[in-house]
Design an enzyme around this catalytic site. Structure first.
Site, PDB file in Angstrom:
ATOM      1  N   LYS A 226       0.787  -1.206  -0.290  1.00  0.00           N
ATOM      2  CA  LYS A 226       0.009   0.135  -0.025  1.00  0.00           C
ATOM      3  C   LYS A 226       0.779   1.106   0.112  1.00  0.00           C
ATOM      4  O   LYS A 226       1.806   1.359   0.474  1.00  0.00           O
ATOM      5  CB  LYS A 226      -0.958   0.069   1.171  1.00  0.00           C
ATOM      6  CG  LYS A 226      -1.823  -1.039   1.471  1.00  0.00           C
ATOM      7  CD  LYS A 226      -2.895  -0.786   2.817  1.00  0.00           C
ATOM      8  CE  LYS A 226      -3.917  -1.654   2.601  1.00  0.00           C
ATOM      9  NZ  LYS A 226      -4.956  -1.539   1.354  1.00  0.00           N
TER      10      LYS A 226
ATOM     11  N   ARG B  89     -10.440 -11.373   1.428  1.00  0.00           N
ATOM     12  CA  ARG B  89     -11.408 -12.218   0.570  1.00  0.00           C
ATOM     13  C   ARG B  89     -10.828 -13.865   0.862  1.00  0.00           C
ATOM     14  O   ARG B  89     -11.474 -14.755   0.834  1.00  0.00           O
ATOM     15  CB  ARG B  89     -11.843 -11.898  -0.745  1.00  0.00           C
ATOM     16  CG  ARG B  89     -10.541 -11.796  -1.636  1.00  0.00           C
ATOM     17  CD  ARG B  89     -10.757 -10.817  -2.826  1.00  0.00           C
ATOM     18  NE  ARG B  89     -10.870  -9.547  -2.505  1.00  0.00           N
ATOM     19  CZ  ARG B  89     -11.184  -8.453  -3.076  1.00  0.00           C
ATOM     20  NH1 ARG B  89     -11.502  -8.679  -4.550  1.00  0.00           N
ATOM     21  NH2 ARG B  89     -11.380  -7.154  -2.814  1.00  0.00           N
TER      22      ARG B  89
HETATM   23  N1  BES Z   1      -8.318  -3.676   4.029  1.00  0.00           N
HETATM   24  C1  BES Z   1      -8.254  -3.206   2.793  1.00  0.00           C
HETATM   25  C2  BES Z   1      -9.668  -2.390   2.418  1.00  0.00           C
HETATM   26  C3  BES Z   1      -9.866  -1.085   3.161  1.00  0.00           C
HETATM   27  C4  BES Z   1      -9.270   0.102   2.435  1.00  0.00           C
HETATM   28  C5  BES Z   1     -10.224  -1.003   4.610  1.00  0.00           C
HETATM   29  C6  BES Z   1      -9.523   1.203   3.019  1.00  0.00           C
HETATM   30  C7  BES Z   1     -10.274   0.417   5.099  1.00  0.00           C
HETATM   31  C8  BES Z   1     -10.000   1.272   4.322  1.00  0.00           C
HETATM   32  C9  BES Z   1      -8.503  -4.560   1.755  1.00  0.00           C
HETATM   33  O1  BES Z   1      -7.721  -5.624   2.104  1.00  0.00           O
HETATM   34  C10 BES Z   1      -7.836  -4.019   0.468  1.00  0.00           C
HETATM   35  O2  BES Z   1      -6.737  -3.679   0.449  1.00  0.00           O
HETATM   36  N2  BES Z   1      -8.730  -4.088  -0.575  1.00  0.00           N
HETATM   37  C11 BES Z   1      -8.286  -3.595  -1.974  1.00  0.00           C
HETATM   38  C12 BES Z   1      -8.695  -4.492  -3.064  1.00  0.00           C
HETATM   39  C13 BES Z   1      -8.089  -4.467  -4.301  1.00  0.00           C
HETATM   40  C14 BES Z   1      -6.516  -4.797  -4.341  1.00  0.00           C
HETATM   41  C15 BES Z   1      -9.007  -5.449  -5.199  1.00  0.00           C
HETATM   42  C16 BES Z   1      -8.883  -2.265  -2.109  1.00  0.00           C
HETATM   43  O3  BES Z   1      -9.955  -1.962  -1.833  1.00  0.00           O
HETATM   44  O4  BES Z   1      -8.044  -1.515  -2.688  1.00  0.00           O
HETATM   45 MN    MN Z   2      -5.643  -5.526   1.587  1.00  0.00          MN
END
Ligand code: BES
Ligand code: MN
Ligand code: ZN
Length: 499
Positions: free
Chosen positions: A279, A353
């Site tokens: 991230k 997921r």
């Molecule tokens: N934990 C994150 C989602 C999230 C984002 C929670 C912002 C709280 C605040 C999740 O694991 C994630 O990183 N999701 C990705 C999915 C994508 C890579 C398909 C996302 O939402 O960018």
């Molecule tokens: Mn994630």
């Protein structure tokens, strides 16, 4: 969190001993009656005067502070309830919160309140008592944190007074439910507010074990070895990049045999760096909240254990970190979940997921007929619904309706996303049964649907709380930080299914 002791007493509020008493007034009422009338008389008409002069209108949450309200009543707060015709349980929560905060500012340690709304026709006194207690306890929450100087303690005792003895049974039941619900929400908030180094997967499992012991739940924690035996390659895959061992918490509320079995599965990702699909650094500290779904399940299970619905309920929380390292999962890797389905990793940041795939498959293997998963799953859900509504993705109209009904009673908000076969095309893989992320567009829907692939044949609903689990600004009875969202709805769902 500081515990507030809640007690119901069958008496007039002007007869109790406490630092502060709380009464109320609807907007547009010139002559206060009942308990508020008694306070008005004891203060030589101070309430009526404030209304007549326009100083106090009775708007929802507005407060009027009175001193020397009578013999043994050093201070009183009149809280506005807004217009009587628009009164709801949610408004009772907001009024209670506002009055309780005012009492805290006045340094009260013991507070007595009447039940907001119980006097007016059409509103159930049990629900009003529940909402009054919920609003009071939810707004009084404060995360202890790790500062050298502790915050000033708020009220530690809340007396609920009801003069009408025909209502006292309902008020007692409502106050109990409200206290259990609010304490469960505050427990979830504590778990989520804890930084990731103080809430590792092992610590989360320990927290679940102590909840189980306190409240009377069966608890089993699956270790890496157990996961290997069960073929939980998706959870193990996410965990392989971290030095912290993964844990799968399994809580059980017995209920009665012959009932449909509900399973609550919560994402317990104690820190999400994204893994190799790292991230951005900005705001990454907030990814300590990625176990908010798991915390909601543990906390809801506590409330369920205390409120004892007939329905058997399983609480399943896969706990791990998502970190990059030499042993971490890589984009392009193929792993297989407990039900044998293979998954091509497109993004190691789509890890929720994966761990939930094994959790819902496990729930199904244990006989769950109704499966609800709850997760901070996608940024896309936050983009769609903001921090106001949580998202639902479900294969069942019936289960969705039950969740929406439960949420309405509990005072939370959810919005269902559409599902259609076309969305399933987005996560087809060339090399595996599916891939863990679709292309651009509908990320909240595909993310949810991927989880549903692992519990086909059960009624299933996914709750995405990515936008609602944490808030950077205070909103009503929701202080800054972890919200404890979904706890009340999940517990209410179990209560409704257990009738
Ligand atoms: N934990 C994150 C989602 C999230 C984002 C929670 C912002 C709280 C605040 C999740 O694991 C994630 O990183 N999701 C990705 C999915 C994508 C890579 C398909 C996302 O939402 O960018
Ligand atoms: Mn994630
Ligand atoms: Zn995540």
């Amino acid at each position: 969190m500081v515990r507030v002791n809640v007690r119901v007493v069958n008496t007039s509020i002007t007869d109790v001993r406490s630092d502060v008493i709380i009464v109320n007034l609807f907007q547009g009422i010139a002559g206060p009656g009942a308990a508020t009338g008694a306070v008005d008389r004891a203060t030589g008409g101070a309430v009526s005067l404030a209304v007549q002069s326009g100083e106090f209108e009775g708007k929802l949450g507005e407060t009027l502070v009175l001193r020397c309200a009578g013999a043994g009543i050093p201070k009183a707060i009149v809280v506005g309830l807004g217009p009587a015709a628009q009164f709801t349980a949610e408004k009772a929560r907001r009024a209670a919160d506002s009055a309780m905060r005012q009492a805290s500012r006045m340094k009260a340690r013991t507070v007595a309140t009447i039940v907001h709304g119980a006097g007016i026709g059409g509103l159930d006194p049990e629900m009003c008592a529940r909402a009054t207690v919920e609003g009071s306890l939810l707004g009084a929450y404060n995360y202890a944190g790790f500062k050298a100087k502790a915050a000033e303690p708020g009220p530690s005792e809340l007396l609920i007074t009801e003069l009408d003895s025909s209502k006292i049974g309902s008020v007692e039941r409502g106050a109990r439910t409200g206290a259990v619900m609010a304490e469960a929400v505050n427990l979830a908030r504590d778990l989520v507010n804890a930084p990731a180094n103080k809430m590792t997967p092992s610590m989360m499992a320990e927290a679940a074990q102590s909840v189980a012991q306190e409240a009377g739940l069966e608890c089993r924690v699956l270790e890496r070895q157990d996961m290997k035996q069960l073929g939980m390659g998706a959870l193990l895959g996410v965990a392989q990049g971290s030095a912290e061992p993964p844990k799968m918490v399994v809580l059980k509320h017995q209920g009665s045999a012959g009932r449909p079995a509900l399973a609550l599965c919560g994402k317990g990702l104690t820190f999400d760096s994204g893994g190799i699909s790292l991230k951005n650094r900005d705001g990454m500290e907030l990814m300590k909240d990625d176990m908010a779904g798991g915390a909601a399940v543990i906390a809801a299970m506590k409330a369920i254990a205390l409120l004892k619905p007939e329905v058997p309920v399983l609480g399943i929380v896969p706990c791990t970190e998502n970190l990059p390292s030499g042993t971490a999962l890589k984009p392009g890797d193929v792993i297989s979940a407990m039900n044998g389905k293979t998954i091509e990793i497109i993004s190691t940041d789509a890890e929720g997921r994966l761990i939930l795939a094994d959790a819902v498959a496990y729930a199904k293997s244990l006989g769950a007929t109704h499966i609800v998963d709850v997760a901070t799953l996608t940024g896309a859900c936050f983009t769609a619904l903001g921090d106001v509504y949580s998202g639902i993705v479900s294969n069942s109209d019936d289960l969705t309706a039950r969740i929406l009904d439960a949420a309405a009673v509990a005072g939370e908000r959810f919005w269902r996303f559409p599902t259609a076969e076309e969305y399933e095309e987005k996560y087809k893989s060339d090399v595996a049964d599916l891939k863990n992320a679709g292309d651009r567009g509908a990320g909240a829907i595909t993310g949810g649907l991927i989880i549903g692939e692992f519990c086909k044949g059960s009624a299933w609903a996914h709750l995405d709380i990515a936008g609602t689990a944490f808030t950077s600004s205070e909103k009503g009875y929701q202080p800054k930080g972890a919200t404890g969202v979904a706890v009340r709805t999940l517990a209410q769902l179990a209560l409704d299914m257990g009738r």
